[in-house]
Design a protein around this motif. Sequence first.
Motif, PDB file in Angstrom:
ATOM      1  N   ALA A 263      73.528  60.359  78.955  1.00  0.00           N
ATOM      2  CA  ALA A 263      73.723  60.548  77.514  1.00  0.00           C
ATOM      3  C   ALA A 263      74.538  59.410  76.918  1.00  0.00           C
ATOM      4  O   ALA A 263      74.285  58.977  75.791  1.00  0.00           O
ATOM      5  CB  ALA A 263      74.414  61.886  77.257  1.00  0.00           C
ATOM      6  N   ALA A 264      75.514  58.925  77.677  1.00  0.00           N
ATOM      7  CA  ALA A 264      76.349  57.829  77.181  1.00  0.00           C
ATOM      8  C   ALA A 264      75.541  56.560  77.002  1.00  0.00           C
ATOM      9  O   ALA A 264      75.683  55.847  75.999  1.00  0.00           O
ATOM     10  CB  ALA A 264      77.520  57.595  78.133  1.00  0.00           C
ATOM     11  N   GLU A 265      74.683  56.252  77.970  1.00  0.00           N
ATOM     12  CA  GLU A 265      73.852  55.050  77.843  1.00  0.00           C
ATOM     13  C   GLU A 265      72.914  55.159  76.657  1.00  0.00           C
ATOM     14  O   GLU A 265      72.711  54.199  75.910  1.00  0.00           O
ATOM     15  CB  GLU A 265      73.054  54.846  79.138  1.00  0.00           C
ATOM     16  N   ARG A 266      72.337  56.342  76.468  1.00  0.00           N
ATOM     17  CA  ARG A 266      71.447  56.551  75.330  1.00  0.00           C
ATOM     18  C   ARG A 266      72.231  56.505  74.026  1.00  0.00           C
ATOM     19  O   ARG A 266      71.772  55.956  73.021  1.00  0.00           O
ATOM     20  CB  ARG A 266      70.729  57.888  75.492  1.00  0.00           C
ATOM     21  N   GLY A 267      73.472  57.079  74.061  1.00  0.00           N
ATOM     22  CA  GLY A 267      74.292  57.119  72.861  1.00  0.00           C
ATOM     23  C   GLY A 267      74.721  55.756  72.377  1.00  0.00           C
ATOM     24  O   GLY A 267      74.895  55.530  71.183  1.00  0.00           O
ATOM     25  N   LYS A 268      74.909  54.794  73.320  1.00  0.00           N
ATOM     26  CA  LYS A 268      75.290  53.440  72.932  1.00  0.00           C
ATOM     27  C   LYS A 268      74.247  52.820  72.015  1.00  0.00           C
ATOM     28  O   LYS A 268      74.568  52.067  71.088  1.00  0.00           O
ATOM     29  CB  LYS A 268      75.468  52.572  74.175  1.00  0.00           C
ATOM     30  N   GLN A 269      72.985  53.123  72.259  1.00  0.00           N
ATOM     31  CA  GLN A 269      71.899  52.535  71.481  1.00  0.00           C
ATOM     32  C   GLN A 269      71.762  53.185  70.105  1.00  0.00           C
ATOM     33  O   GLN A 269      71.071  52.660  69.233  1.00  0.00           O
ATOM     34  CB  GLN A 269      70.587  52.692  72.252  1.00  0.00           C
ATOM     35  N   LEU A 270      72.416  54.335  69.914  1.00  0.00           N
ATOM     36  CA  LEU A 270      72.247  55.092  68.681  1.00  0.00           C
ATOM     37  C   LEU A 270      73.488  55.103  67.801  1.00  0.00           C
ATOM     38  O   LEU A 270      73.491  55.709  66.738  1.00  0.00           O
ATOM     39  CB  LEU A 270      71.889  56.552  69.023  1.00  0.00           C
ATOM     40  N   SER A 271      74.565  54.458  68.227  1.00  0.00           N
ATOM     41  CA  SER A 271      75.854  54.635  67.569  1.00  0.00           C
ATOM     42  C   SER A 271      75.941  53.880  66.246  1.00  0.00           C
ATOM     43  O   SER A 271      75.115  53.019  65.925  1.00  0.00           O
ATOM     44  CB  SER A 271      76.965  54.164  68.498  1.00  0.00           C
ATOM     45  N   SER A 272      77.000  54.178  65.494  1.00  0.00           N
ATOM     46  CA  SER A 272      77.239  53.495  64.223  1.00  0.00           C
ATOM     47  C   SER A 272      77.549  52.025  64.429  1.00  0.00           C
ATOM     48  O   SER A 272      77.414  51.220  63.509  1.00  0.00           O
ATOM     49  CB  SER A 272      78.400  54.164  63.486  1.00  0.00           C
ATOM     50  N   ARG A 273      77.945  51.654  65.630  1.00  0.00           N
ATOM     51  CA  ARG A 273      78.245  50.255  65.920  1.00  0.00           C
ATOM     52  C   ARG A 273      76.969  49.421  66.039  1.00  0.00           C
ATOM     53  O   ARG A 273      77.038  48.189  66.063  1.00  0.00           O
ATOM     54  CB  ARG A 273      79.063  50.154  67.207  1.00  0.00           C
ATOM     55  N   VAL A 274      75.812  50.106  66.101  1.00  0.00           N
ATOM     56  CA  VAL A 274      74.528  49.430  66.259  1.00  0.00           C
ATOM     57  C   VAL A 274      73.700  49.476  64.984  1.00  0.00           C
ATOM     58  O   VAL A 274      73.081  48.492  64.591  1.00  0.00           O
ATOM     59  CB  VAL A 274      73.743  50.048  67.434  1.00  0.00           C
ATOM     60  N   SER A 275      73.678  50.648  64.313  1.00  0.00           N
ATOM     61  CA  SER A 275      72.787  50.788  63.155  1.00  0.00           C
ATOM     62  C   SER A 275      73.350  51.767  62.140  1.00  0.00           C
ATOM     63  O   SER A 275      74.170  52.635  62.468  1.00  0.00           O
ATOM     64  CB  SER A 275      71.414  51.288  63.617  1.00  0.00           C
TER      65      SER A 275
END
Length: 501
Positions: free
Chosen positions: A5-17
């Motif tokens: 979940a953490a790896e997937r969450g990195k791609q979805l976070s506010s720091r990305v988009s």
Amino acid sequence: MVEVAAERGKQLSSRVSEEGAGWACAQIGTFEQLRPHRQGFSWLNPATLWRSRNEVLATLFGDPSGQVRERWVKAQEARGIDREFRIKPPVGGNFSFLLLGDTGEGDASQYAVVPGMLKLGEDTAFAVIASDVIYPTGSGNEYGDKFFRPYQEYDAPIYAIPGNHDWYDGLGGFMRVFCDAPPLKPTPDRGLRGLLWRKPETIDEDRLAEARALRGRPSQQAKGPAAQPGPYWAIESESLLIVGVDTGIRNVIDRDQTAWLRRVSLDPRPKILVTGKPIYTGNEYKPSPLEEGGTIDDIVRDPAHRYVAAIGGDVHNYQRYPVELDDGRVIQYIVSGGGGAFMHATHTIERVDVKGVHEDAFRCYPLRGDSLSFYSQLYAKRLRMRWLCLTPAEAACVMTERIKNEPVRTPAGPVRITLRMRWAARLLGAWPWPLRLPVDRVFHRYLSELSDWDTPPFFKQFLHATVTPQELTLRCFAATGCLGQELNPPLEDEVRIDLTR
């Protein structure tokens, strides 16, 4: 599960988009189905402010928390609790737990945290609430919709450290729920404080029993050595001690609790401090004074005590300050107060330079730009001033120019910063005023407190901690209120701490 979940969450976070921040909320999450009613919570209600008057009275006439805490502790000791306030859950050297702060408004902003918490909390041994379990006054009669109902499906015990709002009820509701303690006998308090002081509510025991049934499964109970003994405690495991400290109303620690804290800190195992008030927040250092002199942070920094992190609630957002000490050790000072109450603005935090912490090492959620954009949209609507509104991209660029750092999230296209944008930021406390008027502090203290809302994005958060004999991993997951972020909670920050040193 959490690693995936953490790896997937990195791609979805506010720091990305922007989508990861919740700005493109295609569908509201399932949290609305959990709420028993649609009534909101607002600090704009004069009755709410009047019920919270003990904060002002404690400031003007002295904080009685220390004396009342002493009475609670003596009453608990008379009931036969462990005098060292130890909690011994059935965990070994490898386990995980959740930590939430400032949860109990009972409205959409609290319930929006629940789906992600339940999803990532399936493997956890327990949860900890750090500060302000119940708003506005910690009443035992409000635990139904603000504690038992939202966490009824969390299948593990929950421990808590009281916040200032829990103390507005004399800690009566908190001690009854978490420690099964009977009420204290009332004592007279003469003078103006005694005349105006809000007295504890009488708890409706039938109502409380009905609420308790919502978390009535054996797996949710903390019994025997795993029970919570009082308002401060130490959760023991083979690999780590979690030391919870009660800061009362005005953040001063009494002598008895100080003596206990010094004793428990001598244990050779590495430790986390959990406290009702953060030590670092808003680019300021607030080390929490001890009644006898010195500070809590003096105890935390002592190398003999092996503290690796200090986590506090009270401020309703997420901040992390990695502090490198003179001996080379690094202690992670964390604010984790985004568990359910209104959001304190992060765009009012200056470029970080407190006690040697560099801006590049500082982390916060929401991002300063998202905080500024949200408040600009909120007040543009409330004040009917359309020019005040800043898009997330505009706000991010304004904050980059103000803080002079690299943008955390690169805007999709070029943004030209205009005079309108700077004045919008100035009115909202993100840009300096002429003569250095302290408008940013006023905004943080009052306007954000009076700006609760019940629609996404909420910018809430909780911590997931994984413990092994070698390492502690702390992860900050976001809760926006959007369905996409419920299914895949965004990972906003992660830090791994070596426990072998």
